[in-house]
Design an enzyme around this catalytic site. Sequence first.
Site, PDB file in Angstrom:
ATOM      1  N   ARG A 224       9.750   9.860  73.349  1.00  0.00           N
ATOM      2  CA  ARG A 224      10.674  10.922  72.951  1.00  0.00           C
ATOM      3  C   ARG A 224      10.176  12.241  73.541  1.00  0.00           C
ATOM      4  NH1 ARG A 224      14.065   7.698  72.349  1.00  0.00           N
ATOM      5  NH2 ARG A 224      15.190   7.131  70.457  1.00  0.00           N
ATOM      6  N   HIS A 272      17.170   9.036  80.364  1.00  0.00           N
ATOM      7  CA  HIS A 272      17.084   8.228  79.142  1.00  0.00           C
ATOM      8  C   HIS A 272      17.647   6.813  79.376  1.00  0.00           C
ATOM      9  CE1 HIS A 272      16.728   8.503  74.501  1.00  0.00           C
ATOM     10  NE2 HIS A 272      16.589   7.246  74.897  1.00  0.00           N
TER      11      HIS A 272
HETATM   12  P1  NDP Z   1       7.450   0.782  66.550  1.00  0.00           P
HETATM   13  O1  NDP Z   1       7.820   1.420  65.261  1.00  0.00           O
HETATM   14  O2  NDP Z   1       7.431  -0.699  66.661  1.00  0.00           O
HETATM   15  O3  NDP Z   1       5.981   1.265  66.984  1.00  0.00           O
HETATM   16  C1  NDP Z   1       5.566   2.579  66.871  1.00  0.00           C
HETATM   17  C2  NDP Z   1       4.103   2.667  67.263  1.00  0.00           C
HETATM   18  O4  NDP Z   1       3.712   4.049  67.231  1.00  0.00           O
HETATM   19  C3  NDP Z   1       3.195   1.919  66.269  1.00  0.00           C
HETATM   20  O5  NDP Z   1       2.123   1.312  66.944  1.00  0.00           O
HETATM   21  C4  NDP Z   1       2.684   3.059  65.387  1.00  0.00           C
HETATM   22  O6  NDP Z   1       1.427   2.828  64.798  1.00  0.00           O
HETATM   23  C5  NDP Z   1       2.568   4.172  66.408  1.00  0.00           C
HETATM   24  N1  NDP Z   1       2.529   5.469  65.714  1.00  0.00           N
HETATM   25  C6  NDP Z   1       3.444   6.005  64.889  1.00  0.00           C
HETATM   26  N2  NDP Z   1       3.008   7.190  64.403  1.00  0.00           N
HETATM   27  C7  NDP Z   1       1.782   7.386  64.935  1.00  0.00           C
HETATM   28  C8  NDP Z   1       0.807   8.396  64.805  1.00  0.00           C
HETATM   29  N3  NDP Z   1       1.003   9.461  64.012  1.00  0.00           N
HETATM   30  N4  NDP Z   1      -0.351   8.275  65.485  1.00  0.00           N
HETATM   31  C9  NDP Z   1      -0.576   7.196  66.273  1.00  0.00           C
HETATM   32  N5  NDP Z   1       0.307   6.188  66.442  1.00  0.00           N
HETATM   33  C10 NDP Z   1       1.472   6.290  65.788  1.00  0.00           C
HETATM   34  O7  NDP Z   1       8.402   1.425  67.644  1.00  0.00           O
HETATM   35  P2  NDP Z   1       8.918   0.768  69.010  1.00  0.00           P
HETATM   36  O8  NDP Z   1       7.747   0.283  69.776  1.00  0.00           O
HETATM   37  O9  NDP Z   1      10.024  -0.180  68.737  1.00  0.00           O
HETATM   38  O10 NDP Z   1       9.569   2.044  69.716  1.00  0.00           O
HETATM   39  C11 NDP Z   1       8.791   3.198  70.022  1.00  0.00           C
HETATM   40  C12 NDP Z   1       9.702   4.342  70.456  1.00  0.00           C
HETATM   41  O11 NDP Z   1      10.211   4.119  71.773  1.00  0.00           O
HETATM   42  C13 NDP Z   1      10.984   4.527  69.640  1.00  0.00           C
HETATM   43  O12 NDP Z   1      10.718   5.140  68.397  1.00  0.00           O
HETATM   44  C14 NDP Z   1      11.783   5.407  70.558  1.00  0.00           C
HETATM   45  O13 NDP Z   1      11.441   6.764  70.330  1.00  0.00           O
HETATM   46  C15 NDP Z   1      11.323   4.987  71.959  1.00  0.00           C
HETATM   47  N6  NDP Z   1      12.388   4.284  72.707  1.00  0.00           N
HETATM   48  C16 NDP Z   1      12.815   4.815  73.899  1.00  0.00           C
HETATM   49  C17 NDP Z   1      13.793   4.187  74.643  1.00  0.00           C
HETATM   50  C18 NDP Z   1      14.230   4.737  75.953  1.00  0.00           C
HETATM   51  O14 NDP Z   1      15.153   4.216  76.582  1.00  0.00           O
HETATM   52  N7  NDP Z   1      13.610   5.791  76.462  1.00  0.00           N
HETATM   53  C19 NDP Z   1      14.415   2.937  74.180  1.00  0.00           C
HETATM   54  C20 NDP Z   1      13.891   2.465  72.913  1.00  0.00           C
HETATM   55  C21 NDP Z   1      12.911   3.121  72.218  1.00  0.00           C
HETATM   56  P3  NDP Z   1       1.203   1.627  63.740  1.00  0.00           P
HETATM   57  O15 NDP Z   1       1.180   0.366  64.583  1.00  0.00           O
HETATM   58  O16 NDP Z   1      -0.119   1.940  63.157  1.00  0.00           O
HETATM   59  O17 NDP Z   1       2.341   1.675  62.773  1.00  0.00           O
END
Ligand code: NDP
Length: 309
Positions: A224, A272
């Site tokens: 993001r 995007h």
């Molecule tokens: P998930 O919810 O499966 O994973 C999120 C990861 O981020 C987890 O490992 C989580 O840690 C980690 N995380 C969250 N908060 C923190 C923090 N404060 N510090 C460190 N690590 C953190 O999400 P997805 O993998 O499914 O998707 C990730 C993002 O990708 C989406 O939210 C979206 O913004 C983006 N996206 C972009 C697209 C594009 O076309 N550009 C398409 C689809 C998604 P933990 O494992 O400990 O919970």
Amino acid sequence: MMKVLFAAGEDRWPLWEAPLTKALAEAGVKAEILRKADPTEIEAMIYAPGGETPDDFTPFVNCRAVLSLWAGVEKIVTNRTLTQPLCRMVDPGLTQGMVEYVVGHTMRAHIGIDRVLATQDRWEVVLPPLASERPVAMLGLGALGAACAQALAGLGFPVLGWSRNPKEVAGIACHHGPEGLRTVLEQAQIVVLLLPLTAETRDTLIAERLSWLPDGAVIINPGRGPLIDDEALIEALDAGRVAQATLDVFRTEPLPSDHPFWAHPKVTVTPHIAAETRPATAARVIAENLRRLRDGEPLLHRVDREAGY
Ligand code: NDP
């Protein structure tokens, strides 16, 4: 017959109608998918923000699940009227698309495709290091981050992963929490951001943290836009501390035409498009959650409203 509202935009309905019908039949779920209805009749909602989709969830008093078509839920998770359980999208098609984007742009940086194209008339022999000599940091080890990390590890890159909670992902050196970020960034020649946008992750890469990177690091952000401080990134690129940035997501989208990223020689803007939810595979995830709702089983991919993802 379960009444389900398709609140994801009239223009998307033609893409979803056939895959949803097929997936519901395969899952043995009898559901009537409505595009307009009395909110009190709705038992579940298929949701994507924008257009005519609801902002106020209060009237949906019998709705027991809001199923997001998108993986990122930052636009809905803070909506105070949403008291219904929210599920985000984890879709094999979306994950595969993201793996392809991340591997493609990582390889482009790694083997120096831009330099080769710019200098091909000069017969310059510049040998890139092998992947095993190029550590990659994966910020976010969720559905997308973990899959991308493992794909890169499979190509031989040493991958350091970073998450909020302690985590184990086969083949990845996992770190977590604020102290883990520094460990990961200090070693990374390529950084990929696949974090959700939350209050905690906003401005993950500010000037101080960009300065932890080894000189000449490359940044790839399909997560993001607000995860990175734009001005700090431009300063680091101009100073040569960061060599290149490939950015798919931005604070304002579409990226305004006067934004300095457009003209910056070290920035690649993609609109995007890193990965999209694919109806053929994602419809099965929706159908499975509707089956679970019907059978009183826990829903898949529930969003933790407090954590914001
Ligand atoms: P998930 O919810 O499966 O994973 C999120 C990861 O981020 C987890 O490992 C989580 O840690 C980690 N995380 C969250 N908060 C923190 C923090 N404060 N510090 C460190 N690590 C953190 O999400 P997805 O993998 O499914 O998707 C990730 C993002 O990708 C989406 O939210 C979206 O913004 C983006 N996206 C972009 C697209 C594009 O076309 N550009 C398409 C689809 C998604 P933990 O494992 O400990 O919970």
